[in-house]
Design a protein around this motif. Sequence first.
Motif, PDB file in Angstrom:
ATOM      1  N   VAL A 157       0.833  -1.197   0.000  1.00  0.00           N
ATOM      2  CA  VAL A 157       0.000   0.000   0.000  1.00  0.00           C
ATOM      3  C   VAL A 157       0.868   1.247   0.000  1.00  0.00           C
ATOM      4  O   VAL A 157       0.597   2.212  -0.707  1.00  0.00           O
ATOM      5  CB  VAL A 157      -0.927  -0.004   1.228  1.00  0.00           C
ATOM      6  CG1 VAL A 157      -1.589   1.345   1.398  1.00  0.00           C
ATOM      7  CG2 VAL A 157      -1.971  -1.093   1.068  1.00  0.00           C
ATOM      8  N   PHE A 158       1.927   1.219   0.787  1.00  0.00           N
ATOM      9  CA  PHE A 158       2.831   2.355   0.854  1.00  0.00           C
ATOM     10  C   PHE A 158       3.835   2.264  -0.281  1.00  0.00           C
ATOM     11  O   PHE A 158       4.541   1.280  -0.428  1.00  0.00           O
ATOM     12  CB  PHE A 158       3.564   2.371   2.193  1.00  0.00           C
ATOM     13  CG  PHE A 158       2.666   2.592   3.375  1.00  0.00           C
ATOM     14  CD1 PHE A 158       1.817   3.687   3.430  1.00  0.00           C
ATOM     15  CD2 PHE A 158       2.661   1.703   4.427  1.00  0.00           C
ATOM     16  CE1 PHE A 158       0.985   3.892   4.520  1.00  0.00           C
ATOM     17  CE2 PHE A 158       1.843   1.907   5.523  1.00  0.00           C
ATOM     18  CZ  PHE A 158       1.004   2.997   5.570  1.00  0.00           C
TER      19      PHE A 158
ATOM     20  N   SER B  35      -6.868  16.592  -2.170  1.00  0.00           N
ATOM     21  CA  SER B  35      -5.818  15.721  -2.698  1.00  0.00           C
ATOM     22  C   SER B  35      -6.191  14.244  -2.589  1.00  0.00           C
ATOM     23  O   SER B  35      -6.763  13.805  -1.594  1.00  0.00           O
ATOM     24  CB  SER B  35      -4.516  15.973  -1.937  1.00  0.00           C
ATOM     25  OG  SER B  35      -3.504  15.124  -2.426  1.00  0.00           O
ATOM     26  N   TYR B  36      -5.835  13.477  -3.611  1.00  0.00           N
ATOM     27  CA  TYR B  36      -6.087  12.038  -3.609  1.00  0.00           C
ATOM     28  C   TYR B  36      -4.819  11.240  -3.309  1.00  0.00           C
ATOM     29  O   TYR B  36      -4.849  10.010  -3.291  1.00  0.00           O
ATOM     30  CB  TYR B  36      -6.668  11.600  -4.959  1.00  0.00           C
ATOM     31  CG  TYR B  36      -8.017  12.206  -5.229  1.00  0.00           C
ATOM     32  CD1 TYR B  36      -9.160  11.716  -4.595  1.00  0.00           C
ATOM     33  CD2 TYR B  36      -8.151  13.278  -6.094  1.00  0.00           C
ATOM     34  CE1 TYR B  36     -10.398  12.280  -4.825  1.00  0.00           C
ATOM     35  CE2 TYR B  36      -9.399  13.847  -6.330  1.00  0.00           C
ATOM     36  CZ  TYR B  36     -10.515  13.345  -5.698  1.00  0.00           C
ATOM     37  OH  TYR B  36     -11.749  13.909  -5.923  1.00  0.00           O
ATOM     38  N   GLU B  37      -3.729  11.940  -3.077  1.00  0.00           N
ATOM     39  CA  GLU B  37      -2.484  11.266  -2.706  1.00  0.00           C
ATOM     40  C   GLU B  37      -1.758  12.114  -1.674  1.00  0.00           C
ATOM     41  O   GLU B  37      -1.571  13.308  -1.863  1.00  0.00           O
ATOM     42  CB  GLU B  37      -1.578  11.060  -3.929  1.00  0.00           C
ATOM     43  CG  GLU B  37      -0.281  10.314  -3.589  1.00  0.00           C
ATOM     44  CD  GLU B  37       0.633  10.146  -4.788  1.00  0.00           C
ATOM     45  OE1 GLU B  37       0.966   8.997  -5.119  1.00  0.00           O
ATOM     46  OE2 GLU B  37       1.014  11.179  -5.398  1.00  0.00           O
ATOM     47  N   TRP B  38      -1.387  11.478  -0.577  1.00  0.00           N
ATOM     48  CA  TRP B  38      -0.628  12.155   0.463  1.00  0.00           C
ATOM     49  C   TRP B  38       0.760  11.532   0.556  1.00  0.00           C
ATOM     50  O   TRP B  38       0.946  10.339   0.298  1.00  0.00           O
ATOM     51  CB  TRP B  38      -1.313  12.015   1.821  1.00  0.00           C
ATOM     52  CG  TRP B  38      -2.612  12.757   1.955  1.00  0.00           C
ATOM     53  CD1 TRP B  38      -3.135  13.696   1.116  1.00  0.00           C
ATOM     54  CD2 TRP B  38      -3.559  12.617   3.025  1.00  0.00           C
ATOM     55  NE1 TRP B  38      -4.338  14.148   1.573  1.00  0.00           N
ATOM     56  CE2 TRP B  38      -4.629  13.502   2.746  1.00  0.00           C
ATOM     57  CE3 TRP B  38      -3.606  11.842   4.170  1.00  0.00           C
ATOM     58  CZ2 TRP B  38      -5.733  13.614   3.588  1.00  0.00           C
ATOM     59  CZ3 TRP B  38      -4.706  11.951   5.007  1.00  0.00           C
ATOM     60  CH2 TRP B  38      -5.756  12.843   4.718  1.00  0.00           C
TER      61      TRP B  38
ATOM     62  N   ILE C  21       0.669   7.478  -0.384  1.00  0.00           N
ATOM     63  CA  ILE C  21      -0.484   6.597  -0.223  1.00  0.00           C
ATOM     64  C   ILE C  21      -1.707   7.257  -0.850  1.00  0.00           C
ATOM     65  O   ILE C  21      -1.842   8.490  -0.835  1.00  0.00           O
ATOM     66  CB  ILE C  21      -0.743   6.264   1.267  1.00  0.00           C
ATOM     67  CG1 ILE C  21      -1.732   5.102   1.394  1.00  0.00           C
ATOM     68  CG2 ILE C  21      -1.202   7.478   2.044  1.00  0.00           C
ATOM     69  CD1 ILE C  21      -1.784   4.480   2.776  1.00  0.00           C
ATOM     70  N   ASN C  22      -2.566   6.439  -1.429  1.00  0.00           N
ATOM     71  CA  ASN C  22      -3.803   6.951  -2.021  1.00  0.00           C
ATOM     72  C   ASN C  22      -4.839   7.216  -0.935  1.00  0.00           C
ATOM     73  O   ASN C  22      -4.985   6.433   0.012  1.00  0.00           O
ATOM     74  CB  ASN C  22      -4.362   5.948  -3.034  1.00  0.00           C
ATOM     75  CG  ASN C  22      -3.461   5.797  -4.241  1.00  0.00           C
ATOM     76  OD1 ASN C  22      -2.791   6.743  -4.653  1.00  0.00           O
ATOM     77  ND2 ASN C  22      -3.432   4.600  -4.807  1.00  0.00           N
ATOM     78  N   VAL C  23      -5.545   8.311  -1.084  1.00  0.00           N
ATOM     79  CA  VAL C  23      -6.603   8.701  -0.156  1.00  0.00           C
ATOM     80  C   VAL C  23      -7.936   8.329  -0.803  1.00  0.00           C
ATOM     81  O   VAL C  23      -8.298   8.853  -1.852  1.00  0.00           O
ATOM     82  CB  VAL C  23      -6.555  10.212   0.146  1.00  0.00           C
ATOM     83  CG1 VAL C  23      -7.651  10.592   1.127  1.00  0.00           C
ATOM     84  CG2 VAL C  23      -5.184  10.599   0.686  1.00  0.00           C
ATOM     85  N   LEU C  24      -8.664   7.410  -0.184  1.00  0.00           N
ATOM     86  CA  LEU C  24      -9.954   6.969  -0.738  1.00  0.00           C
ATOM     87  C   LEU C  24     -11.059   7.953  -0.424  1.00  0.00           C
ATOM     88  O   LEU C  24     -11.946   8.194  -1.243  1.00  0.00           O
ATOM     89  CB  LEU C  24     -10.308   5.586  -0.199  1.00  0.00           C
ATOM     90  CG  LEU C  24      -9.295   4.470  -0.481  1.00  0.00           C
ATOM     91  CD1 LEU C  24      -9.772   3.159   0.123  1.00  0.00           C
ATOM     92  CD2 LEU C  24      -9.053   4.320  -1.982  1.00  0.00           C
TER      93      LEU C  24
END
Length: 199
Positions: free
Chosen positions: A8-9, A49-52, A74-77
């Motif tokens: 995931v990371f 943002s969709y990615e942090w 990481i993707n933010v759902l």
Amino acid sequence: MSSPASGVFKASSPPDDAVELGRIQDAWGIKGWVRILPHSADTSALLASYEWFLQPPEARFARGFSAFAGCVAINVLEVKAHSEGLVAQLDGVSDRNSAEALKGVRIYLPRSAFPATPEGEYYWVDLLGLDVVNREGVHLGVVRDLVATGPTSVLVLEYTDTVDGAEQIAERMIPFVAAYIDDVDKAQRRITADWQTDY
């Protein structure tokens, strides 16, 4: 304690214009959501943002931390406002134990990813470090912080003062409102204010 799902990371280098916007405070609920403590009342960049980009907690808070090393993306759902902060669902973080494993993690975004602001509005991070002068050109200090006081914000300036022949660092506070702020020139890194040194 379980960790977030493998893969995931995504190992990453922090963006050159990375700005720390908050940290993961704790787990929220039982489905892997995390509670975010933003550094500013303006959370629009985090919400958009969709990615942090994540970094481990500061050393003093990192005891036992093992979810990842270095900087990762990481993707933010999903992310939404809740109480005085935010809550977020991150890709692959699907239970409370996984969420708790991220406690203290610092959240970054590239400054270039921030949504545009309306004319006359600014992100706090863009004001930090700017020189402040008054209409007569007298240097009032450098912006070191912004403090929210109800409906307005206050610039906290740091400057060098001389007391009994000795120099010392002092603070000056100026309300960040149109009545006192004439101009913000980000290119010149300067704020002009209608303010005097003896206020």
